[in-house]
Scaffold this motif. Structure first.
Motif, PDB file in Angstrom:
ATOM      1  N   GLY A 134       0.808  -1.217   0.000  1.00 59.59           N
ATOM      2  CA  GLY A 134       0.000   0.000   0.000  1.00 59.59           C
ATOM      3  C   GLY A 134       0.840   1.265   0.000  1.00 59.59           C
ATOM      4  N   PHE A 135       0.262   2.343  -0.476  1.00 59.95           N
ATOM      5  CA  PHE A 135       0.870   3.673  -0.514  1.00 59.95           C
ATOM      6  C   PHE A 135       2.076   3.769  -1.449  1.00 59.95           C
ATOM      7  N   HIS A 136       2.209   2.811  -2.359  1.00 59.10           N
ATOM      8  CA  HIS A 136       3.315   2.842  -3.315  1.00 59.10           C
ATOM      9  C   HIS A 136       3.289   4.129  -4.136  1.00 59.10           C
ATOM     10  N   LEU A 137       2.103   4.521  -4.617  1.00 56.36           N
ATOM     11  CA  LEU A 137       2.001   5.727  -5.452  1.00 56.36           C
ATOM     12  C   LEU A 137       2.427   6.969  -4.685  1.00 56.36           C
ATOM     13  N   LYS A 138       2.018   7.064  -3.428  1.00 56.78           N
ATOM     14  CA  LYS A 138       2.376   8.239  -2.623  1.00 56.78           C
ATOM     15  C   LYS A 138       3.874   8.280  -2.354  1.00 56.78           C
ATOM     16  N   ARG A 139       4.456   7.118  -2.086  1.00 55.91           N
ATOM     17  CA  ARG A 139       5.912   7.081  -1.853  1.00 55.91           C
ATOM     18  C   ARG A 139       6.673   7.478  -3.108  1.00 55.91           C
ATOM     19  N   VAL A 140       6.250   6.958  -4.261  1.00 57.21           N
ATOM     20  CA  VAL A 140       6.921   7.298  -5.528  1.00 57.21           C
ATOM     21  C   VAL A 140       6.782   8.790  -5.798  1.00 57.21           C
ATOM     22  N   ALA A 141       5.604   9.360  -5.540  1.00 54.44           N
ATOM     23  CA  ALA A 141       5.396  10.797  -5.754  1.00 54.44           C
ATOM     24  C   ALA A 141       6.307  11.609  -4.839  1.00 54.44           C
ATOM     25  N   GLN A 142       6.403  11.222  -3.558  1.00 53.77           N
ATOM     26  CA  GLN A 142       7.264  11.951  -2.630  1.00 53.77           C
ATOM     27  C   GLN A 142       8.735  11.855  -3.026  1.00 53.77           C
ATOM     28  N   LEU A 143       9.175  10.659  -3.377  1.00 57.02           N
ATOM     29  CA  LEU A 143      10.576  10.494  -3.786  1.00 57.02           C
ATOM     30  C   LEU A 143      10.879  11.238  -5.078  1.00 57.02           C
ATOM     31  N   SER A 144       9.929  11.228  -6.007  1.00 63.31           N
ATOM     32  CA  SER A 144      10.112  11.959  -7.259  1.00 63.31           C
ATOM     33  C   SER A 144      10.275  13.448  -6.986  1.00 63.31           C
TER      34      SER A 144
END
Length: 199
Positions: free
Chosen positions: A141-151
């Motif tokens: 879960g929250f993969h999209l949010k983590r990728v957005a934050q890291l990006s």
């Protein structure tokens, strides 16, 4: 001079359902500064508020004594209102100029609202597409949010302009979009993929 002395004024924006009770004050000067966030019905004279109920024209304005009310509403859009109090006597020319000014301000504001609404819709669509892809994946879960934050962190480290950082963050949910067309037996296959898996 059109505005002088102790002029009080407000700008208000309605909800999408065209309910006059939901027209909220978004800006105020003078005695209206502390009314921001309140409903317009609590701030303007009742007789002028009643006019908002009666008129359904694209643009209309009312000049009453030292007060001025202007309302703009495109088809299906919420009402936008300007109200000034304490503006003194106005000549016919000054009233016409005030109408032109008010109409232009209200149309510009509606265009800004439409632009913001369109941008929010685009962000939601991109995020929903990303979630659709993620639902087929074994990611936690929250993969999209983590990728957005890291990006965003990486883009800032590269000292990219804020507009580019925002675009990268908004687009990051689409990073796995290609997975949509990959069959599940290949997407979830343990180990290495062989050339025969691609057929």
């Amino acid at each position: 001079m059109l505005f002088y002395g102790n002029t009080n004024g407000l700008a208000a924006h309605g909800e999408q359902n065209n309910d006059n009770a939901n027209i909220k004050i978004i800006a105020g000067i003078g005695s209206f500064e502390d009314k921001i966030g309140n409903e317009i019905s609590q701030a303007i004279p009742q007789e002028l508020f009643n006019l908002l109920e009666q008129h359904n024209e694209f643009f209309y304005s009312v000049h009453v004594k030292d007060s001025y009310l202007a309302c703009h509403q495109s088809h299906g859009a919420p009402k936008n209102v300007l109200f000034f109090q304490g503006i003194g006597k106005r000549s016919a020319l000054q009233q016409k100029l005030l109408d032109i000014y008010s109409r232009n301000v209200l149309v510009a504001f509606e265009n800004i609202c439409l632009k913001v609404e369109g941008e929010e819709s685009q962000r939601e669509i991109v995020y929903m597409l990303g979630e659709a892809v993620e639902s087929r994946s074994n990611e936690t879960g929250f993969h999209l949010k983590r990728v957005a934050q890291l990006s965003g962190i990486l883009a800032r480290k590269l000292k990219l302009p804020d507009t580019h950082v925002d675009l990268i963050i908004q687009a990051s949910p689409l990073h796995d979009l290609g997975k949509i067309g990959i069959p599940d037996h290949i997407l979830h296959k343990p180990g290495k993929l062989m050339l025969k898996n691609g057929k």
